[in-house]
Design a protein around this motif. Structure first.
Motif, PDB file in Angstrom:
ATOM      1  N   ALA A  78     -13.860  19.839  43.752  1.00  6.76           N
ATOM      2  CA  ALA A  78     -13.556  20.179  42.366  1.00  6.76           C
ATOM      3  C   ALA A  78     -14.179  21.518  42.009  1.00  6.76           C
ATOM      4  CB  ALA A  78     -14.084  19.099  41.427  1.00  6.76           C
ATOM      5  N   ALA A  79     -13.348  22.407  41.510  1.00  4.80           N
ATOM      6  CA  ALA A  79     -13.831  23.689  41.004  1.00  4.80           C
ATOM      7  C   ALA A  79     -14.112  23.527  39.515  1.00  4.80           C
ATOM      8  CB  ALA A  79     -12.787  24.779  41.223  1.00  4.80           C
ATOM      9  N   VAL A  80     -15.235  24.058  39.086  1.00  9.72           N
ATOM     10  CA  VAL A  80     -15.630  24.078  37.683  1.00  9.72           C
ATOM     11  C   VAL A  80     -15.927  25.540  37.386  1.00  9.72           C
ATOM     12  CG1 VAL A  80     -17.325  23.273  36.011  1.00  9.72           C
ATOM     13  CG2 VAL A  80     -16.568  21.743  37.835  1.00  9.72           C
ATOM     14  N   VAL A  81     -15.105  26.138  36.532  1.00  7.01           N
ATOM     15  CA  VAL A  81     -15.242  27.572  36.272  1.00  7.01           C
ATOM     16  C   VAL A  81     -15.442  27.824  34.781  1.00  7.01           C
ATOM     17  CG1 VAL A  81     -13.916  28.239  38.305  1.00  7.01           C
ATOM     18  CG2 VAL A  81     -12.732  27.918  36.159  1.00  7.01           C
ATOM     19  N   ARG A  82     -16.309  28.808  34.488  1.00  7.69           N
ATOM     20  CA  ARG A  82     -16.575  29.158  33.089  1.00  7.69           C
ATOM     21  C   ARG A  82     -15.939  30.505  32.798  1.00  7.69           C
ATOM     22  NH1 ARG A  82     -22.622  29.284  31.380  1.00  7.69           N
ATOM     23  NH2 ARG A  82     -22.545  31.226  32.531  1.00  7.69           N
ATOM     24  N   GLY A  83     -14.950  30.453  31.933  1.00 11.11           N
ATOM     25  CA  GLY A  83     -14.274  31.664  31.492  1.00 11.11           C
ATOM     26  C   GLY A  83     -14.561  31.912  30.023  1.00 11.11           C
ATOM     27  N   GLU A  84     -13.734  32.721  29.394  1.00  9.21           N
ATOM     28  CA  GLU A  84     -13.927  33.067  27.987  1.00  9.21           C
ATOM     29  C   GLU A  84     -13.815  31.853  27.070  1.00  9.21           C
ATOM     30  OE1 GLU A  84     -11.379  36.246  26.803  1.00  9.21           O
ATOM     31  OE2 GLU A  84     -12.056  37.558  28.408  1.00  9.21           O
ATOM     32  N   ASP A  85     -13.011  30.868  27.459  1.00  2.83           N
ATOM     33  CA  ASP A  85     -12.780  29.685  26.619  1.00  2.83           C
ATOM     34  C   ASP A  85     -13.654  28.504  27.006  1.00  2.83           C
ATOM     35  OD1 ASP A  85     -10.786  31.084  25.261  1.00  2.83           O
ATOM     36  OD2 ASP A  85      -9.251  30.455  26.695  1.00  2.83           O
ATOM     37  N   GLY A  86     -14.685  28.717  27.795  1.00  8.38           N
ATOM     38  CA  GLY A  86     -15.566  27.638  28.219  1.00  8.38           C
ATOM     39  C   GLY A  86     -15.234  27.166  29.627  1.00  8.38           C
ATOM     40  N   TRP A  87     -15.635  25.933  29.932  1.00 10.84           N
ATOM     41  CA  TRP A  87     -15.468  25.387  31.269  1.00 10.84           C
ATOM     42  C   TRP A  87     -14.068  24.824  31.460  1.00 10.84           C
ATOM     43  CZ3 TRP A  87     -19.018  26.344  34.842  1.00 10.84           C
ATOM     44  CH2 TRP A  87     -20.336  26.602  34.439  1.00 10.84           C
ATOM     45  N   SER A  88     -13.511  25.043  32.631  1.00  7.75           N
ATOM     46  CA  SER A  88     -12.253  24.411  33.021  1.00  7.75           C
ATOM     47  C   SER A  88     -12.418  23.923  34.457  1.00  7.75           C
ATOM     48  CB  SER A  88     -11.074  25.380  32.892  1.00  7.75           C
ATOM     49  OG  SER A  88     -11.243  26.502  33.731  1.00  7.75           O
ATOM     50  N   THR A  89     -11.538  23.014  34.865  1.00  6.63           N
ATOM     51  CA  THR A  89     -11.662  22.394  36.180  1.00  6.63           C
ATOM     52  C   THR A  89     -10.338  22.417  36.917  1.00  6.63           C
ATOM     53  OG1 THR A  89     -11.143  20.197  35.309  1.00  6.63           O
ATOM     54  CG2 THR A  89     -13.471  20.819  35.376  1.00  6.63           C
ATOM     55  N   ALA A  90     -10.426  22.329  38.234  1.00  5.47           N
ATOM     56  CA  ALA A  90      -9.231  22.245  39.086  1.00  5.47           C
ATOM     57  C   ALA A  90      -9.641  21.666  40.426  1.00  5.47           C
ATOM     58  CB  ALA A  90      -8.607  23.629  39.288  1.00  5.47           C
ATOM     59  N   GLU A  91      -8.768  20.878  41.008  1.00  4.16           N
ATOM     60  CA  GLU A  91      -9.024  20.391  42.355  1.00  4.16           C
ATOM     61  C   GLU A  91      -8.657  21.499  43.333  1.00  4.16           C
ATOM     62  OE1 GLU A  91      -8.502  16.361  45.006  1.00  4.16           O
ATOM     63  OE2 GLU A  91      -7.513  16.499  43.062  1.00  4.16           O
ATOM     64  N   VAL A  92      -9.419  21.614  44.408  1.00  2.00           N
ATOM     65  CA  VAL A  92      -9.207  22.672  45.400  1.00  2.00           C
ATOM     66  C   VAL A  92      -8.937  22.020  46.749  1.00  2.00           C
ATOM     67  CG1 VAL A  92     -10.268  24.649  46.572  1.00  2.00           C
ATOM     68  CG2 VAL A  92     -10.724  24.255  44.150  1.00  2.00           C
ATOM     69  N   ASP A  93      -7.883  22.476  47.409  1.00  4.46           N
ATOM     70  CA  ASP A  93      -7.542  21.987  48.745  1.00  4.46           C
ATOM     71  C   ASP A  93      -8.254  22.876  49.769  1.00  4.46           C
ATOM     72  OD1 ASP A  93      -6.430  21.020  51.087  1.00  4.46           O
ATOM     73  OD2 ASP A  93      -4.403  21.739  50.651  1.00  4.46           O
ATOM     74  N   LEU A  94      -9.100  22.262  50.572  1.00  4.77           N
ATOM     75  CA  LEU A  94      -9.839  23.017  51.587  1.00  4.77           C
ATOM     76  C   LEU A  94      -9.226  22.854  52.977  1.00  4.77           C
ATOM     77  CD1 LEU A  94     -13.492  22.259  50.444  1.00  4.77           C
ATOM     78  CD2 LEU A  94     -12.045  24.229  49.887  1.00  4.77           C
ATOM     79  N   GLY A  95      -8.117  22.136  53.058  1.00  4.61           N
ATOM     80  CA  GLY A  95      -7.453  21.939  54.341  1.00  4.61           C
ATOM     81  C   GLY A  95      -7.076  23.263  54.986  1.00  4.61           C
ATOM     82  N   GLY A  96      -7.397  23.407  56.240  1.00  7.19           N
ATOM     83  CA  GLY A  96      -7.045  24.606  56.982  1.00  7.19           C
ATOM     84  C   GLY A  96      -7.937  25.805  56.734  1.00  7.19           C
ATOM     85  N   ALA A  97      -8.959  25.661  55.912  1.00  6.87           N
ATOM     86  CA  ALA A  97      -9.864  26.793  55.672  1.00  6.87           C
ATOM     87  C   ALA A  97     -10.556  27.159  56.979  1.00  6.87           C
ATOM     88  CB  ALA A  97     -10.891  26.448  54.605  1.00  6.87           C
ATOM     89  N   ALA A  98     -10.497  28.432  57.325  1.00  2.00           N
ATOM     90  CA  ALA A  98     -11.025  28.894  58.607  1.00  2.00           C
ATOM     91  C   ALA A  98     -12.519  29.195  58.571  1.00  2.00           C
ATOM     92  CB  ALA A  98     -10.259  30.133  59.070  1.00  2.00           C
ATOM     93  N   ASP A  99     -13.014  29.617  57.396  1.00  3.18           N
ATOM     94  CA  ASP A  99     -14.425  29.977  57.298  1.00  3.18           C
ATOM     95  C   ASP A  99     -14.880  29.906  55.847  1.00  3.18           C
ATOM     96  OD1 ASP A  99     -13.444  32.340  56.101  1.00  3.18           O
ATOM     97  OD2 ASP A  99     -13.663  33.491  57.948  1.00  3.18           O
ATOM     98  N   GLU A 115     -11.400  13.172  35.216  1.00  8.36           N
ATOM     99  CA  GLU A 115      -9.932  13.141  35.170  1.00  8.36           C
ATOM    100  C   GLU A 115      -9.335  13.663  36.474  1.00  8.36           C
ATOM    101  OE1 GLU A 115      -8.500  15.186  31.669  1.00  8.36           O
ATOM    102  OE2 GLU A 115      -9.712  13.905  30.359  1.00  8.36           O
ATOM    103  N   LEU A 116      -9.929  14.707  37.028  1.00  9.45           N
ATOM    104  CA  LEU A 116      -9.462  15.205  38.343  1.00  9.45           C
ATOM    105  C   LEU A 116      -9.614  14.149  39.407  1.00  9.45           C
ATOM    106  CD1 LEU A 116     -10.958  18.807  38.764  1.00  9.45           C
ATOM    107  CD2 LEU A 116      -8.571  18.189  38.407  1.00  9.45           C
TER     108      LEU A 116
END
Length: 179
Positions: free
Chosen positions: A6-27, A175-176
């Motif tokens: 789960a990514a949790v990022v703070r932008g201008e409007d506060g915190w937002s979230t998104a699921e991140v797929d790490l499949g196939g990540a090489a490094d 929720e994610l």
């Protein structure tokens, strides 16, 4: 090996979230790129990677740069390709877990048995690695993070939930998880 990222990022409007797929990540750089892609303009980007109800890795980018990593246990690197990718290069321990957890356990032992029975035992095998102060400026001091990770019975999801509750985005991460 199953994981939840789960990514949790703070932008201008506060915190937002998104699921991140790490499949196939090489490094690790590719993992950081996937975190950056969630919100390229975020001031703070965190990635919580929980694996098999046993391991937690936290990655942090500030202003899209300066990748920092914390792992709840160095054994994660030996258990899976993902663990090796995320925490395999973290050689130095974050902090000796006994310095953080043991004094509290010893103090509780002298207290009333009923009170100390409520405290989870510290996992003597926990070997956190990386930057334990990764969340200190966000309200999770080093000792709190290590204590959360070291308590036997605390799952990685419990640690992530507590951190995100402090950040103010706990419901969004749950929720994610349920999606």
């Amino acid at each position: 090996m199953s994981y939840f990222a789960a990514a949790v990022v703070r932008g201008e409007d506060g915190w937002s979230t998104a699921e991140v797929d790490l499949g196939g990540a090489a490094d690790l750089d590719e993992v950081a790129d996937r975190l950056r892609d969630v919100d390229p303009d975020a001031g703070v980007s965190l990635l919580f990677v929980e694996s098999d109800d046993a391991y937690l890795a936290i990655l942090r980018l500030d202003e899209g740069d300066d990748l920092r990593v914390f792992g709840s246990d160095s054994a994660f690197a030996e258990e899976s390709r993902l663990g090796s990718l995320l925490v395999g290069d973290l050689k130095a321990p974050a902090l000796d877990i006994d310095d953080v957890v043991e004094p509290k356990v010893r103090a509780a032992a002298g207290d009333d048995e009923d009170e100390s029975a409520d405290e989870p035992a510290a996992d003597p095998d926990a070997d956190p690695v990386g930057e334990a102060d990764i969340l200190a400026d966000l309200g999770i001091p080093t000792q709190r993070l290590l204590t959360l990770c070291a308590h036997e019975g605390n799952l990685p999801a419990d640690v992530t939930a507590e951190i995100c509750r402090v950040l103010g985005c706990g419901d969004e991460v749950e929720e994610l998880r349920e999606a």
